[in-house]
Design a protein around this motif. Structure first.
Motif, mmCIF file in Angstrom:
data_model
loop_
_atom_site.group_PDB
_atom_site.id
_atom_site.type_symbol
_atom_site.label_atom_id
_atom_site.label_comp_id
_atom_site.label_asym_id
_atom_site.label_seq_id
_atom_site.Cartn_x
_atom_site.Cartn_y
_atom_site.Cartn_z
ATOM 1 N N PHE A 10 0.815 -1.213 0.000
ATOM 2 C CA PHE A 10 0.000 0.000 0.000
ATOM 3 C C PHE A 10 0.857 1.275 0.000
ATOM 4 O O PHE A 10 0.346 2.366 0.214
ATOM 5 C CB PHE A 10 -0.952 0.001 1.200
ATOM 6 N N VAL A 16 -5.382 2.483 4.893
ATOM 7 C CA VAL A 16 -5.462 2.099 3.469
ATOM 8 C C VAL A 16 -6.306 3.058 2.621
ATOM 9 O O VAL A 16 -6.155 3.096 1.403
ATOM 10 C CB VAL A 16 -5.989 0.645 3.276
ATOM 11 N N ARG A 17 -7.213 3.772 3.250
ATOM 12 C CA ARG A 17 -8.079 4.734 2.550
ATOM 13 C C ARG A 17 -8.827 4.117 1.381
ATOM 14 O O ARG A 17 -8.944 4.711 0.311
ATOM 15 C CB ARG A 17 -7.264 5.928 2.031
ATOM 16 N N LEU A 18 -9.284 2.875 1.555
ATOM 17 C CA LEU A 18 -10.029 2.217 0.483
ATOM 18 C C LEU A 18 -11.311 1.630 1.078
ATOM 19 O O LEU A 18 -11.234 0.750 1.947
ATOM 20 C CB LEU A 18 -9.209 1.081 -0.137
ATOM 21 N N HIS A 19 -12.450 2.133 0.579
ATOM 22 C CA HIS A 19 -13.695 1.691 1.217
ATOM 23 C C HIS A 19 -13.968 0.214 0.970
ATOM 24 O O HIS A 19 -14.603 -0.462 1.762
ATOM 25 C CB HIS A 19 -14.866 2.577 0.783
ATOM 26 N N GLU A 20 -13.389 -0.337 -0.141
ATOM 27 C CA GLU A 20 -13.608 -1.768 -0.425
ATOM 28 C C GLU A 20 -13.011 -2.626 0.698
ATOM 29 O O GLU A 20 -13.599 -3.624 1.112
ATOM 30 C CB GLU A 20 -12.935 -2.184 -1.741
ATOM 31 N N LEU A 79 -7.084 -2.735 -8.010
ATOM 32 C CA LEU A 79 -6.774 -1.418 -7.461
ATOM 33 C C LEU A 79 -6.102 -0.514 -8.488
ATOM 34 O O LEU A 79 -4.874 -0.487 -8.588
ATOM 35 C CB LEU A 79 -5.849 -1.577 -6.243
ATOM 36 N N SER A 114 -5.709 2.563 -8.360
ATOM 37 C CA SER A 114 -4.920 3.605 -7.694
ATOM 38 C C SER A 114 -3.535 3.101 -7.290
ATOM 39 O O SER A 114 -2.651 3.880 -6.957
ATOM 40 C CB SER A 114 -5.667 4.102 -6.458
#
Ligand code: ADP
Length: 391
Positions: free
Chosen positions: A87, A102-106, A127, A129
């Motif tokens: 990450f 992680v700033r990932l809603h998944e 991902l 991003s």
């Protein structure tokens, strides 16, 4: 009499005192020994604990998979190096929430699903991003010995390379099927027309039969190139490296392609001097030279094709094949060595090309420990360079 009694008493008291002193010293020594033992045991336990911690960290950091351990409140208790790399995290992670990290809603959703279901297995995530990576995530609640939830363990497996290889294989199969189907349907079409009556007209029949032959040749070239490529990629490909006279090899290739060059209005020039020797498999070197000179004639058109030697790295000989053709656009240059890549599909097919020649060239050169690259100026010409160990 009293004096005697007093003397005896004093002596007894002194003896008792001495005995008490010695018992006290002994007791103190015992206490000290026990204390020392306890301290040594504590120090040894601490050492073992520290050692276990170091081993645990080493073990976790040696994992290829990213590992994240969260506490009951969903905050990071532990994360290994692979997780931070995956990450691209540099800051301290301990104590932060999953979303902060992680700033990932998944991934937050996987966390919430695991809270409800107890475990989530094999969840796959793309991902964009993070450089179009594919992650496979496994998560499970961590329990203590009494069966109470003590947090969560999440394992992140980077499956990008596997997905990439699958896509390459899929593309390859699609390309091969397409390449096989095109000449086959042409052959079938012409044969049907001949059966339907065209065979009665000798002029038309002869033209059709030549076209059929051309497409049958295309199929043969394609199958030969596919077999070569599969052999090269099998890992069982062995080269018979020998001291080889480069100029002689170039001469032979130029002779073989002389008629083809003449028909295209191309002049072949061998500029390699007689004293250049390389360490190479003679047949494979001929295959590389033949592919490059053949391409230079096919795509270079009327003009000159020159084979020479450039300045290679120490211990290497750099061979160049230069044409005066239309050149190759910059965006195509990077993809030139990919299987089935062509700048002009129709032209390649028309010339009997399979789109595999340069992929084969690259493999052969790399197996020899060399490199291959191309320089091209649109409207002026192209130079293919490859290196081989000098002998
Ligand atoms: P092909 O069988 O199509 O010739 P190659 O792998 O040998 O396949 O070459 C791939 C593509 O690179 C060709 O289709 C052509 O578009 C381009 N190419 C190769 N050599 C040259 C060259 N000398 N000049 C211009 N284009 C070239």
């Amino acid at each position: 009499m009293w004096e005697l009694v007093s003397l005896i008493s004093t002596a007894t008291a002194a003896g008792l005192f001495r005995a008490w002193l010695s018992a006290r010293a002994e007791a103190k020594e015992t206490v000290d020994r026990i204390r020392r033992q306890a301290e040594a045991e504590r120090a040894s336990r601490d050492r073992q604990l520290r050692q276990a911690e170091v081993e645990q960290v080493t073990l976790l950091n040696s994992m290829i998979e990213g590992l994240l351990v969260l506490d009951e409140g969903g905050r990071v208790r532990l994360a290994n190096e692979a997780f931070a790399e995956l990450f691209r995290l540099k800051q301290t992670l301990t104590g932060r929430t999953l979303m902060e990290v992680v700033r990932l809603h998944e991934i937050q959703e996987i966390y919430e699903r695991t809270l409800v279901e107890g475990r989530v297995h094999g969840f796959e995530l793309e991902l964009p991003s993070l450089g179009n990576r594919f992650l496979q995530i496994n998560a499970a609640m961590a329990m203590d010995t009494d069966g109470n939830r003590r947090g969560m363990v999440m394992v992140f497996h980077d499956v990008s390379r596997i997905r990439e290889l699958e896509a390459t294989r899929r593309d390859f199969v699609a390309n091969v099927s397409h390449e096989l189907r095109t000449p086959l349907s042409m052959i079938k079409g012409y044969v049907e027309t001949l059966i339907d009556g065209a065979a009665g007209n000798p002029e038309v029949a002869s033209k059709f039969l030549h076209t059929i032959e051309k497409h049958a040749d295309r199929l043969t070239f394609l199958i030969e190139d596919l077999l070569t490529l599969s052999h090269l990629e099998s890992g069982q490909f062995v080269i018979n490296v020998q001291r080889t006279d480069l100029s002689e090899k170039v001469e032979r290739v130029c002779e073989d392609l002389f008629n083809k060059a003449e028909a295209a209005g191309t002049v072949l020039v061998n500029e390699v001097s007689a004293d250049v020797w390389v360490r190479a498999d003679s047949d494979r070197l001929e295959q590389v030279l033949s592919n490059l000179v053949d391409n230079a004639i096919k795509y270079g058109g009327a003009g000159r094709v020159k084979v020479g030697v450039g300045e290679g790295r120490p211990g290497m000989v750099e061979v160049t094949v230069t044409d005066t053709g239309p050149g190759i656009p910059a965006d195509a240059v990077e993809r030139l060595f990919e299987r089935f890549f062509r700048v002009d599909k129709a032209r390649s097919r028309d010339q009997g090309g399979t789109g595999l020649g340069l992929a084969i060239v690259k493999h052969i050169v790399q197996v020899h420990g060399g490199e291959v690259w191309v320089g091209s100026v649109v409207g002026k010409g192209t130079t293919f360079h490859f290196t081989l160990p000098s002998a």
